[in-house]
Enzyme design. Sequence first.
Site, PDB file in Angstrom:
ATOM      1  N   GLU A  40      70.333-102.834 -87.654  1.00 11.34           N
ATOM      2  CA  GLU A  40      69.966-101.742 -88.338  1.00 11.34           C
ATOM      3  C   GLU A  40      71.385-101.075 -89.089  1.00 11.34           C
ATOM      4  O   GLU A  40      72.586-101.331 -88.486  1.00 11.34           O
ATOM      5  CB  GLU A  40      69.700-100.445 -87.101  1.00 11.34           C
ATOM      6  CG  GLU A  40      69.333 -99.117 -87.572  1.00 11.34           C
ATOM      7  CD  GLU A  40      68.884 -98.306 -86.574  1.00 11.34           C
ATOM      8  OE1 GLU A  40      68.267 -97.213 -86.938  1.00 11.34           O
ATOM      9  OE2 GLU A  40      69.559 -98.389 -85.430  1.00 11.34           O
ATOM     10  N   LYS A 110      61.195 -96.939 -90.970  1.00 11.30           N
ATOM     11  CA  LYS A 110      61.336 -96.449 -89.476  1.00 11.30           C
ATOM     12  C   LYS A 110      60.597 -95.312 -89.236  1.00 11.30           C
ATOM     13  O   LYS A 110      60.554 -94.108 -89.736  1.00 11.30           O
ATOM     14  CB  LYS A 110      62.676 -96.246 -88.884  1.00 11.30           C
ATOM     15  CG  LYS A 110      62.926 -95.986 -87.509  1.00 11.30           C
ATOM     16  CD  LYS A 110      64.233 -95.798 -87.241  1.00 11.30           C
ATOM     17  CE  LYS A 110      64.674 -95.647 -85.827  1.00 11.30           C
ATOM     18  NZ  LYS A 110      66.097 -95.066 -85.498  1.00 11.30           N
ATOM     19  N   CYS A 151      65.161-100.167 -84.117  1.00 11.62           N
ATOM     20  CA  CYS A 151      65.708 -99.667 -82.993  1.00 11.62           C
ATOM     21  C   CYS A 151      64.788 -98.773 -82.100  1.00 11.62           C
ATOM     22  O   CYS A 151      64.137 -99.124 -81.281  1.00 11.62           O
ATOM     23  CB  CYS A 151      66.968 -98.811 -83.768  1.00 11.62           C
ATOM     24  SG  CYS A 151      68.239 -98.360 -82.491  1.00 11.62           S
TER      25      CYS A 151
END
Length: 264
Positions: A40, A110, A151
């Site tokens: 990330e 995300k 993440c």
Amino acid sequence: MRVAVCQLNARDDRAENLKAARNLLQRAADGGADIAVLPEYVDYLGRAHTAPAPESVDGEFGTFFADAARELGMWVHAGSFHETGPDPEHTYNTTLVFDRSGALAATYRKIHLYDVEIPGRVSYRESATVAPGAATSSVDVERIRLGLSICYDLRFPELYRQLAIDGATVLVVPAAFMLHTGRDHWEVLLRARAIENQCYVLAAGQIGNHDPDRTCFGRSMVVDPWGTVIAQAPDIPGVTFAELDLERLAEIRETLPSLANRRL
């Protein structure tokens, strides 16, 4: 299929971060990887007021990694970067995947944003500057189907179940997982996502100290569909390799058909 997870310590110098990422990709290609995965925010992990301006998918960041994929003849999962968002106050946290020719094969924004308040330890609101994505994403990478996440998504099993239902056999988690949670949760969550979805998991993390006063856990790893960690990075930047045994994946799904037996 041979895979590589690339672990690095991105800081507040974008040019140096990209140079380090390119060197890791070169090492992955030299090691025979078919696909390499970066963490990330691979291009910048520093103070917000000195962050590079967000850009479009076909901007400098995308072009840099498209060129790398083409030059190395390898699939490249470019971790994530700050993509131009829906308004001036928000970006997207976006993954790009490039095929061996350098063509953009997949994009993922995300979905789950890291809004956490732990008194005396961490106060962070990703949603203050990042807009959530609205759709899951997966992509066929030759013999496998890759399910994408980033993440904090790791804590939301319903996302990975949907990816598995959509045909994913490999789940990818680029991350900048914080040290204080990573020590207890990182490996446990990765192994859980692998077991419950009977998928390989490729997890590439940031490692070490970053400005301002942020430390990432690292421990990039590859987990097989039985939940066994088959490769793990030491606590330094580098490249870790693993072989994905697709026959073993099929055997696990056949002999313990929990994915096929689901009712919801």
